[in-house]
Write a protein that holds these residues in place. Structure first.
Motif, PDB file in Angstrom:
ATOM      1  N   ILE A   1     -24.498-119.528 -10.702  1.00  0.00           N
ATOM      2  CA  ILE A   1     -23.171-119.463 -10.109  1.00  0.00           C
ATOM      3  C   ILE A   1     -22.339-118.396 -10.826  1.00  0.00           C
ATOM      4  CG2 ILE A   1     -21.057-120.767  -9.619  1.00  0.00           C
ATOM      5  CD1 ILE A   1     -23.551-121.687  -8.036  1.00  0.00           C
ATOM      6  N   GLN A   2     -21.674-117.541 -10.037  1.00  0.00           N
ATOM      7  CA  GLN A   2     -20.878-116.449 -10.600  1.00  0.00           C
ATOM      8  C   GLN A   2     -19.456-116.493 -10.050  1.00  0.00           C
ATOM      9  OE1 GLN A   2     -22.767-112.631 -10.145  1.00  0.00           O
ATOM     10  NE2 GLN A   2     -24.800-113.531 -10.301  1.00  0.00           N
TER      11      GLN A   2
ATOM     12  N   GLY B   1     -16.360-115.637  -8.031  1.00  0.00           N
ATOM     13  CA  GLY B   1     -16.247-115.078  -6.692  1.00  0.00           C
ATOM     14  C   GLY B   1     -17.219-115.648  -5.685  1.00  0.00           C
ATOM     15  N   ASP B   2     -18.236-116.392  -6.149  1.00  0.00           N
ATOM     16  CA  ASP B   2     -19.175-117.025  -5.217  1.00  0.00           C
ATOM     17  C   ASP B   2     -18.440-118.027  -4.337  1.00  0.00           C
ATOM     18  OD1 ASP B   2     -21.351-115.662  -6.211  1.00  0.00           O
ATOM     19  OD2 ASP B   2     -22.236-117.382  -7.245  1.00  0.00           O
ATOM     20  N   ILE B   3     -18.822-118.093  -3.075  1.00  0.00           N
ATOM     21  CA  ILE B   3     -18.335-119.113  -2.161  1.00  0.00           C
ATOM     22  C   ILE B   3     -19.353-120.245  -2.219  1.00  0.00           C
ATOM     23  CG2 ILE B   3     -17.656-119.665   0.200  1.00  0.00           C
ATOM     24  CD1 ILE B   3     -15.962-117.464  -1.249  1.00  0.00           C
ATOM     25  N   VAL B   4     -18.892-121.452  -2.555  1.00  0.00           N
ATOM     26  CA  VAL B   4     -19.813-122.558  -2.817  1.00  0.00           C
ATOM     27  C   VAL B   4     -19.419-123.830  -2.076  1.00  0.00           C
ATOM     28  CG1 VAL B   4     -20.441-121.714  -5.125  1.00  0.00           C
ATOM     29  CG2 VAL B   4     -18.519-123.292  -4.866  1.00  0.00           C
TER      30      VAL B   4
ATOM     31  N   LYS C   1     -14.021-120.813  -3.428  1.00  0.00           N
ATOM     32  CA  LYS C   1     -14.431-119.658  -4.223  1.00  0.00           C
ATOM     33  C   LYS C   1     -14.367-120.005  -5.713  1.00  0.00           C
ATOM     34  CE  LYS C   1     -11.784-115.960  -4.994  1.00  0.00           C
ATOM     35  NZ  LYS C   1     -10.984-114.769  -4.723  1.00  0.00           N
TER      36      LYS C   1
ATOM     37  N   THR D   1     -24.656-122.068  -3.055  1.00  0.00           N
ATOM     38  CA  THR D   1     -23.922-120.820  -2.871  1.00  0.00           C
ATOM     39  C   THR D   1     -23.999-120.458  -1.404  1.00  0.00           C
ATOM     40  OG1 THR D   1     -24.505-120.120  -5.105  1.00  0.00           O
ATOM     41  CG2 THR D   1     -23.733-118.420  -3.604  1.00  0.00           C
TER      42      THR D   1
ATOM     43  N   GLY E   1     -22.237-117.752  -0.169  1.00  0.00           N
ATOM     44  CA  GLY E   1     -22.036-116.307  -0.071  1.00  0.00           C
ATOM     45  C   GLY E   1     -21.125-115.827  -1.165  1.00  0.00           C
ATOM     46  N   SER E   2     -20.638-114.609  -1.008  1.00  0.00           N
ATOM     47  CA  SER E   2     -19.720-114.032  -1.993  1.00  0.00           C
ATOM     48  C   SER E   2     -18.810-113.049  -1.289  1.00  0.00           C
ATOM     49  CB  SER E   2     -20.490-113.342  -3.110  1.00  0.00           C
ATOM     50  OG  SER E   2     -19.608-112.800  -4.057  1.00  0.00           O
ATOM     51  N   LEU E   3     -17.565-113.014  -1.696  1.00  0.00           N
ATOM     52  CA  LEU E   3     -16.609-112.067  -1.135  1.00  0.00           C
ATOM     53  C   LEU E   3     -16.175-111.021  -2.151  1.00  0.00           C
ATOM     54  CD1 LEU E   3     -14.380-114.541   0.916  1.00  0.00           C
ATOM     55  CD2 LEU E   3     -16.157-113.012   1.766  1.00  0.00           C
ATOM     56  N   THR E   4     -16.856-110.954  -3.281  1.00  0.00           N
ATOM     57  CA  THR E   4     -16.478-109.967  -4.307  1.00  0.00           C
ATOM     58  C   THR E   4     -17.369-108.770  -4.264  1.00  0.00           C
ATOM     59  OG1 THR E   4     -17.847-111.062  -5.951  1.00  0.00           O
ATOM     60  CG2 THR E   4     -15.527-111.667  -5.872  1.00  0.00           C
TER      61      THR E   4
END
Length: 88
Positions: A9-10, A12-15, A42, A83, A85-88
Motif C-alpha cells: 500500500i502506497q 495516494g492508492d485508492i483502496v 485514498k 487496491t 487504483g491510484s490517482l497520483t
C-alpha cells in the motif's frame, strides 16, 4: 492481517478496507463484539501501526482543510485491503 500484505500500500492508492471497529454500549447478554465495516478512499498517511484514508477529498490536491473527511484505521484491525487504483 499479516504486515506483508499491507506493505504494498502506497500514499495516494485508492483502496477498499474491511476492518473491525469497536462496539459502543454493548450489552452483556448479547453477542456483540467488534463490528465489521468498510471504508473506501485514498491513502493519505501511512504510519507504523495505521493507515489514514481520505474518503472525501479534493481532486486537485488542494491543501487539507475542514472539507476533507479522513479516517484512521489501525493495521491490526484490518481484515482485508484491496487496491482499487491510484490517482497520483
Amino acid at each position: 492481517m499479516k504486515n506483508s500484505k499491507l506493505e504494498h500500500i502506497q500514499l495516494g492508492d485508492i483502496v477498499a478496507i474491511r476492518f473491525l471497529d469497536h462496539c459502543e454500549d454493548a450489552h452483556k447478554d448479547e453477542d456483540e463484539g467488534p463490528i465489521e465495516f468498510l471504508v473506501y478512499g485514498k491513502i493519505a498517511n501511512i504510519g507504523e501501526r495505521f493507515f489514514s484514508v481520505d474518503c472525501w477529498c479534493y481532486a486537485d490536491g488542494h491543501d487539507r482543510d475542514h472539507n476533507v473527511k479522513s479516517f484512521t484505521i489501525v493495521k491490526s484491525a484490518i481484515l482485508e485491503i484491496k487496491t482499487l487504483g491510484s490517482l497520483t
